[in-house]
Design a protein around this motif. Structure first.
Motif, short mmCIF file in Angstrom:
data_model
loop_
_atom_site.label_atom_id
_atom_site.label_comp_id
_atom_site.label_asym_id
_atom_site.label_seq_id
_atom_site.Cartn_x
_atom_site.Cartn_y
_atom_site.Cartn_z
N GLU A 14 23.93 12.07 -23.47
CA GLU A 14 23.41 12.87 -22.39
C GLU A 14 22.64 12.03 -21.37
O GLU A 14 22.63 12.32 -20.16
N ASN A 15 22.01 10.92 -21.86
CA ASN A 15 21.32 10.03 -20.93
C ASN A 15 22.32 9.31 -20.01
O ASN A 15 22.07 9.09 -18.82
N ILE A 16 23.47 8.93 -20.60
CA ILE A 16 24.51 8.26 -19.82
C ILE A 16 25.04 9.18 -18.73
O ILE A 16 25.19 8.79 -17.56
N VAL A 17 25.29 10.46 -19.10
CA VAL A 17 25.82 11.43 -18.14
C VAL A 17 24.84 11.64 -16.99
O VAL A 17 25.21 11.70 -15.82
N ALA A 18 23.54 11.70 -17.36
CA ALA A 18 22.52 11.92 -16.34
C ALA A 18 22.46 10.73 -15.37
O ALA A 18 22.38 10.91 -14.14
N LEU A 19 22.51 9.51 -15.92
CA LEU A 19 22.46 8.33 -15.05
C LEU A 19 23.70 8.23 -14.15
O LEU A 19 23.62 7.87 -12.97
N GLU A 20 24.90 8.53 -14.72
CA GLU A 20 26.14 8.49 -13.93
C GLU A 20 26.07 9.46 -12.76
O GLU A 20 26.48 9.15 -11.65
N ALA A 21 25.53 10.66 -13.03
CA ALA A 21 25.41 11.66 -11.97
C ALA A 21 24.45 11.19 -10.90
O ALA A 21 24.64 11.42 -9.69
N LEU A 22 23.41 10.49 -11.32
CA LEU A 22 22.39 10.04 -10.39
C LEU A 22 22.88 8.87 -9.52
O LEU A 22 22.54 8.76 -8.35
#
Length: 650
Positions: A14-22
């Motif tokens: 979930e941290n990876i997904v959040a960073l990718e979106a950012l």
């Protein structure tokens, strides 16, 4: 723009997904993984520029992963940003920076701070990539400069002293780079070229030229000289020079120039020899023919008359051989030209037929003529050279035919608007030519074999002349032959069709030899050959002309200073002062009316440019030796005013 590769490593998806979106944007490419070992593989294979690494991960934490990345030469330049939720204490920051990271992002992530930091590091990564590329280019350029065969150096634009120079200077000039750096580049030129070299460099600096190319000579360590080509460019108060050794090319060019000069000298010598040969051969032949014709007009018995006819025939035959040799020489010297005018083709062909018919009759062989009625009567052609082609081909056919026939066929092959393609076919039933001899028949002074030369005679020049003339006329010459059965020669050429000339006044007519127009006419003759003096004196005396005779140009000047004459007949080749020099002196140094006295050149020259030289020297006309009396008569009548004989008082 090439995308920047960014690697995200976090053990929580979930941290990876959040960073990718950012971070998502067009100028980056994101790679992500939850496993540190996979992260090492991705970094190895994909040229990662920036890595966002979570500190707390099972098995291998972020510090250990960064240590492994920095220890590998392929991944050591990756910009690492730690992403952590642990304490912000200094010891953790120091540990992360010590491992090779360049910054920290703390969870929970602030979107604005995260985007700003990542954006700045993207710019830093681009600068870093540009620097790496430029460093690589500089390394490649340095390798090229170091290993170049040309001297490559930089020169201070203010002092003209060498700042840097590559090792090629030692091989080319014999100086080590350390021996020449700091010295003036101008001093390397030979003394004669230094001022020019300095001025050239001054122009480059003044005009700030991007490129200037010039040549000069440099002096080597052992004081020898070297031709170089220098390509110079100016930038930031520095002149950059690329110096190439062009001595081999210069040497080759000098050899070419020497060869050209030698060829031109040889050509001039050949032309001078040809002119002298023409004069030395034609002059005595002119005397023989002239005396023969004079004797034929005297009281001679039948036996003497027959001998004189044989003498004239032999002389004309000798003249034909001389003309053949001189024609070949003129062709090889490039002094032979084709002059086209309106001519009656049927008349040319019939004249050749009538002239050679008696030769065929003497050998008791048939000589046949067939002219296609469709062949145009009047064409633009060089009648003299066409006559020469036909005479040579037919004479050959008659010479090498002992029984049977010789046939000349003239036919129209093609007609296109005002152009006509005419074919002249000369067929004989003579000895023919063996297949292995066919390639030799057009060679100068060659005949099919020695037996042919011994049996039939001849110079072996006839077919050579025909071939050269055909080429000059842009025609086509072909032939076929069978040994013992005969030969066929075909000459084909395009001609422009002409209308029948209206004025026939230019046709040559033989005139009587005594004319009242020459009473009280005085002619000065300059001729160094005694036989020709006698002939000219006899001819002109028969025409009631008063004659004065001298044997060189200097005496012409002396006579003309003392006496008045109506015309000068002057040979071009004479001792002390030749005819050209005498004519120029008359035109320049005498007052009127003597300055404008008509001058006829008596020339045995065979080259067209020699005849033009006579006209340029100031002569009014040229009479080529050997000549017929009526040719001289026509020129005299044209250049002299008609003088009626004085009437006797009643």
């Amino acid at each position: 723009m090439t995308p920047i590769n960014i690697l995200i490593v976090d053990d929580r998806e979930e941290n990876i997904v959040a960073l990718e979106a950012l971070l998502k944007r067009n100028d980056i490419r994101i790679f992500s993984t939850t496993l540190p070992n996979d992260a090492l593989k991705i970094a190895w294979e994909n040229n990662i520029s920036i890595a966002l690494v979570d500190v707390q991960m099972p098995e291998i934490d972020g510090f250990e992963l960064v240590d492994m990345l920095k220890s590998n030469p392929r991944t050591k330049d990756i910009l690492v940003i730690f992403v952590t939720a642990i304490s912000k204490e200094s010891k953790y920051a120091v540990k992360g920076l010590a491992s090779g990271a360049i910054d920290y992002l703390y969870k929970p992530l602030d979107p604005y701070i995260t985007s700003a930091k990542v954006d700045s590091f993207i710019q830093l990564a681009r600068y870093q990539a540009d620097i790496l590329k430029k460093n690589e280019e500089l390394e490649n350029y340095a390798a090229v400069v170091k290993n170049s065969a040309d001297i490559i150096c930089s020169v201070d634009a203010h002092t003209l002293r060498i700042k840097t120079i590559n090792p090629a200077v030692e091989k080319m000039l014999g100086f080590k780079p350390s021996e020449i750096v700091g010295k003036s580049i101008v001093d390397r030129a030979i003394e004669a070229d230094r001022i020019v070299f300095r001025n050239k460099l001054g122009e480059i600096i003044k005009d700030q030229l991007n490129l200037s190319v010039f040549e000069l000579q440099l002096e080597t360590f052992d004081k020898s000289t070297l031709w170089i080509e220098c390509r110079a460019t100016y930038q930031n108060k520095v002149i950059f020079l690329n110096i190439s050794d062009v001595s081999p090319q210069k040497s080759y060019l000098e050899q070419l120039l020497k060869s050209k000069e030698a060829a031109e000298t040889g050509k001039r010598i050949k032309e001078a020899f040809l002119a002298n040969m023409s004069h030395e051969l034609r002059t005595p032949v002119n005397g023989i023919i002239g005396i023969t014709q004079l004797l034929q007009k005297t009281m001679v018995d039948d036996q003497q008359s027959a001998m004189l006819e044989l003498l004239e025939t032999s002389s004309q035959s000798l003249l034909g051989v001389i003309n053949d040799v001189l024609d070949i020489s003129k062709m090889e010297a490039g002094k032979f030209s084709i002059v086209r005018s309106v001519n009656n083709l049927h008349k040319i062909v019939n004249s050749v037929y009538k002239l050679l018919k008696f030769k065929a009759d003497e050998k008791m062989i048939d000589f046949l003529l067939e002219i296609d009625p469709q062949v145009p009567e009047f064409l633009f052609c060089d009648s003299l050279r066409l006559n020469q082609i036909l005479m040579n081909l037919i004479s050959n056919a008659i010479k090498f035919t002992d029984r049977g026939y010789v046939k000349l066929t003239v036919s129209l092959q093609q007609k296109l608007n005002d152009k006509a393609k005419i074919k002249f076919a000369i067929e004989d039933s003579g000895i023919g030519i063996a297949q292995d001899k066919l390639n030799r028949i057009f060679d100068s002074f060659e005949q099919a074999d020695e037996d042919t030369a011994n049996r039939y005679g001849g110079t072996g020049l006839g077919l050579t002349i025909v071939k050269r003339l055909a080429e000059l006329k842009e025609g086509k010459l072909t032939f076929s032959s069978q040994l013992g059965k005969g030969t066929v020669f075909n000459f084909t050429n395009w001609y422009t069709i002409a209308e029948k000339p209206k004025d026939k006044s230019a046709e040559i007519k033989i005139k009587p030899t005594i004319f009242k127009s020459f009473f009280n006419t005085r002619i000065l003759i300059a001729e160094d050959n005694m036989v020709n003096q006698f002939i000219l004196s006899k001819i002109l005396s028969d025409w009631n002309v008063s004659v004065e005779m001298v044997d060189n140009g200097r005496k012409v000047i002396e006579k003309l200073e003392q006496e008045d004459f109506d015309l000068i007949l002057m040979d071009t080749h004479m001792p002390e002062m030749n005819g050209y020099q005498a004519a120029k002196a008359i035109r320049l140094n005498f007052d009127e009316p003597k300055r404008s006295i008509p001058i006829i050149s008596l020339s045995a020259a065979s080259l067209d440019h020699e005849q033009q030289e006579a006209i340029t020297a100031g002569m009014n006309d040229v009479l080529a030796k050997p000549f017929q009396p009526h040719e001289l008569l026509e020129k005299l009548e044209r250049l002299l005013k008609v003088k009626e004989p004085a009437k006797k008082p009643v």
